[in-house]
Scaffold this active site. Structure first.
Site, short mmCIF file in Angstrom:
data_model
loop_
_atom_site.label_atom_id
_atom_site.label_comp_id
_atom_site.label_asym_id
_atom_site.label_seq_id
_atom_site.Cartn_x
_atom_site.Cartn_y
_atom_site.Cartn_z
N HIS A 195 0.81 -1.22 0.00
CA HIS A 195 0.00 0.00 0.00
C HIS A 195 0.84 1.26 0.00
CE1 HIS A 195 -3.54 -2.52 1.36
NE2 HIS A 195 -3.75 -2.12 0.14
N ARG A 302 -8.91 0.40 -36.75
CA ARG A 302 -8.51 -0.60 -37.75
C ARG A 302 -9.34 -1.86 -37.52
NH1 ARG A 302 -3.04 1.83 -36.77
NH2 ARG A 302 -2.10 2.26 -38.80
N ARG A 338 -12.76 2.28 -39.90
CA ARG A 338 -12.33 1.92 -41.25
C ARG A 338 -12.79 0.50 -41.54
NH1 ARG A 338 -6.00 1.65 -42.48
NH2 ARG A 338 -6.11 -0.35 -41.41
N GLU A 441 -3.98 6.87 -49.62
CA GLU A 441 -2.74 6.17 -49.25
C GLU A 441 -2.03 5.57 -50.45
OE1 GLU A 441 -3.57 3.21 -46.25
OE2 GLU A 441 -5.49 2.68 -47.12
N ASN A 464 1.52 5.77 -43.97
CA ASN A 464 2.32 4.53 -43.93
C ASN A 464 2.35 3.88 -45.31
OD1 ASN A 464 2.29 5.04 -41.21
ND2 ASN A 464 0.72 3.54 -40.73
N ASP A 465 1.17 3.78 -45.90
CA ASP A 465 1.11 3.19 -47.23
C ASP A 465 1.49 4.20 -48.31
OD1 ASP A 465 0.48 0.44 -47.06
OD2 ASP A 465 -1.46 1.01 -46.20
N ARG A 475 6.91 -1.69 -46.78
CA ARG A 475 7.05 -1.07 -45.46
C ARG A 475 7.55 -2.03 -44.38
NH1 ARG A 475 0.65 0.38 -44.26
NH2 ARG A 475 0.96 -0.06 -42.07
N CYS A 512 -3.41 10.11 -40.66
CA CYS A 512 -3.53 9.04 -39.66
C CYS A 512 -2.39 8.03 -39.73
CB CYS A 512 -4.87 8.34 -39.77
SG CYS A 512 -5.06 7.37 -41.27
C1 PEP Z 1 -1.59 4.03 -43.32
O1 PEP Z 1 -1.39 3.32 -44.29
O2 PEP Z 1 -0.98 5.09 -43.11
C2 PEP Z 1 -2.60 3.65 -42.31
C3 PEP Z 1 -2.90 4.44 -41.33
O3 PEP Z 1 -3.17 2.42 -42.40
P1 PEP Z 1 -2.43 1.05 -42.07
O4 PEP Z 1 -1.18 1.38 -41.30
O5 PEP Z 1 -3.39 0.24 -41.29
O6 PEP Z 1 -2.14 0.49 -43.42
MG MG Z 2 -2.77 1.83 -44.92
#
Ligand code: PEP
Ligand code: MG
Length: 590
Positions: A195, A302, A338, A441, A464-465, A475, A512
């Site tokens: 505690h 996601r 999404r 993307e 990201n994509d 990636r 995002c």
């Molecule tokens: C992206 O591609 O930037 C994204 C947010 O989606 P994910 O990473 O799920 O492909």
């Molecule tokens: Mg993506």
């Protein structure tokens, strides 16, 4: 003089982070020996009455402490309630009374034996949390004993900024200590779930426990340095050690306090532009943390993770219930879900069973392409039914991944319209005006953003994509990861193009991808016209801190300076200079 004594370093268990520096204040236990003697048979009742009187007095004292704490700290309050219950527990009091009556011993001794019996039961328990509870019995015993012996039961009164050193501390003591503004606590006993640790953490008092016999190496007024994060305790630190720790303390205090304070503050630039910080989540379970870190909603759920558990594929009800859960946990804040983005590296059994045998899965039947194919179409419709029905219950937006251009967007919207018609004919409610947005993307979408903006309600840039497909780097491939560069001019130009198209069509645009959570990149995004960032929750305080230190005008100047730079390295150098010119609290490098 303590200053001339050698520096001693001890390692304990850091249970409440932070660095504290101060003079030791020892709380001894030596005065608490229970006197032992036999009594006459005629005195048994009087002895039992003494015990009950001391118990009643202890109960009153604890009630008083509780009264003061009630409005402040619920967990301390409950711990002290548990101690009050122990005071009346038959296993303790009943057993003590039996010892007094059967063995004709004084009540201090009777109580001690009853406590020892309980302690031996606790000692044999393996669970560390329960084993540590034996100290609660001990604290209760000490309080009753003090009352029996007429000893002071008043609050501990260490000087402010003292470091309290004790064998162990009762929760009641610890709860009072935070009011005395002590700098830290160290104890011989204790564990992560003791505690003392729980309360120290709740009150953000640096604490190190499990130092075994530290009370024997320290005298009141010795200088002490403690690091509640690493568990290091230094007795009589040298001037050099103090200087080192002071620096570290200043840094931790500054960063911690500023980042902590960020949670309540808006993500507003110095010239009053608001940036909406949203969370990326994979499951509703992450929402508690997201809100704690200051998320104003969910920018990216996601949903494909619902397909990636071992169980059956999610049915309409599962999609519906999950979306409802997200909205409930958000309590009115908006959520963007999404539709599932499977394929490529995100595989599930149903794709594996189809045995697609793709040479380049990242360029293959992935994401919305899968949803529009015979393989995924039914699952896509099931998800849409669940999500559309959920839209009747709160601010839900639907977002479609990997849209390559207008043709695909239209194909998706036709399916959405069909599903809506189906629900209508079944009399099932949904939000007729539910917002439908797309992820940008891939370069084909970024380059046609002006066309797409006319037929969609919002954009979310999945960097990201977008980086993967712009730079032609897988990636997840470490051999080419050096090319995976968010600040490449090709990326910056595309983000700007999308932001301009969205502004012209008057639709919102979010970023995002992971770069949204990079405080070093935030000024570039703001300068490019982005006002919504969706990221993993832990990044939020730092990004917010960066935003609060910049002006939109400054970020626009920055963008003007990097616009024509030829390489990512050139851009990064200018951006880094700019960010280091801001007064931003930053986390230490890992
Ligand atoms: C992206 O591609 O930037 C994204 C947010 O989606 P994910 O990473 O799920 O492909
Ligand atoms: Mg993506």
């Amino acid at each position: 003089m303590t200053e001339h004594r050698p520096e001693i370093r001890r390692q304990g268990l850091g249970v409440s982070a932070g660095i504290a520096f101060g003079r030791a204040y020892l709380i001894g236990r030596d005065t608490l020996k229970a006197p032992r003697h036999h009594i006459e048979p005629d005195d048994v009742d009087a002895e039992i009455a003494r015990l009950y009187k001391a118990i009643a007095a202890s109960d009153k004292q604890l009630a008083k402490i509780k009264e003061k704490l009630a409005s402040e700290n619920e967990s301390d309050y409950h711990i002290i309630t548990a101690h009050q219950m122990m005071l009346h527990d038959e296993h303790l009091v009943g057993a003590a009374v039996e010892y007094i009556r059967d063995e004709k011993i004084n009540c201090e001794w009777g109580l001690r034996r009853a406590v020892d019996d309980i302690r031996s039961v606790f000692d044999s328990i393996e669970d560390p949390y329960l084993r540590e509870r034996r100290s609660d019995v001990e604290f209760v015993f000490e309080r009753v004993l003090r009352n029996l012996l007429g000893r002071d039961t008043g609050p501990l009164a260490p000087p402010p900024d003292a470091i309290v050193v004790a064998y162990d501390l009762s929760p009641a003591d610890t709860a009072q200590l935070h009011k005395a503004a002590v700098a830290g606590l160290i104890t011989d006993a204790g564990g992560k779930t003791s505690h003392t640790a729980i309360i120290a953490r709740a009150h953000e008092i640096p604490a190190v426990v499990a130092l075994e016999n530290i009370t024997e190496s320290i005298e009141t007024d010795d200088l002490l340095l403690i690091d509640g994060g690493s568990g290091v305790v230094i007795v009589n630190p040298s001037a050099i050690t103090v200087a080192q720790f002071r620096d570290e303390q200043r840094r931790q205090v500054a960063v911690g306090a500023q980042l902590h304070a960020m949670r309540e503050l808006p993500a507003r630039t110095l010239d009053n532009a608001d940036v909406l910080l949203l969370a990326n989540i994979d499951s509703p379970d992450e929402l508690e943390d997201a809100i704690e870190y200051g998320a104003m909603g969910v920018g990216l759920f996601r949903s494909e993770y619902l397909f990636m558990t071992d169980g059956a594929l999610p049915d309409e009800e599962r999609h519906y219930q999950t979306a409802i859960e997200v909205m409930e946990r958000l309590g009115g804040k908006p959520a963007t879900i999404r539709t599932f983005d499977l394929g490529s590296d995100k595989l599930t059994r149903f794709i594996e069973q189809a045995d697609l045998d793709e040479a380049n899965p990242a360029l293959g039947l992935r994401s919305i392409r899968l949803c529009l194919s015979t393989l995924g179409r039914d699952l896509f419709r099931i998800q849409l039914r669940g999500l559309l029905r959920a839209s009747a219950h709160g601010p839900l937006k639907l977002m479609f991944p990997m849209i390559s251009g207008i043709a695909e967007l239209r194909a998706v919207k036709i399916i959405v319209d069909e599903v809506k018609a189906e629900l209508r004919s079944e009399g099932k409610a949904f939000d007729e005006a539910v917002k439908l947005g797309i992820m940008i993307e891939m370069p084909s979408a970024a380059l046609t953003a002006d066309l797409l903006a006319r037929e969609t309600d919002f954009f979310s840039i999945g960097t990201n994509d977008l980086i993967q497909y712009t730079m032609a780097v897988d990636r997840v491939n470490e051999y080419v990861s050096y090319l995976y560069e968010p600040l490449h001019p090709a990326l910056i130009r595309q983000i700007e193009m999308v932001a301009v198209a969205a502004a012209a069509a008057n639709i919102p645009v979010t970023v995002c991808g992971e770069m949204a959570g990079e405080p070093m990149i935030a000024p570039v995004l703001v300068g490019l016209g982005i006002r919504e960032l969706s990221m993993s929750a832990v990044s939020m305080p730092e990004v917010k801190a960066a935003i609060r230190a910049m002006t939109v005008r400054g970020t626009q100047d920055l963008v003007a300076r990097i616009r024509n730079l030829p390489t990512a390295a050139d851009v990064r150098a200018v951006v880094t200079d700019y960010v280091f010119g801001l007064t931003v609290p930053r986390k230490p490098p890992a």
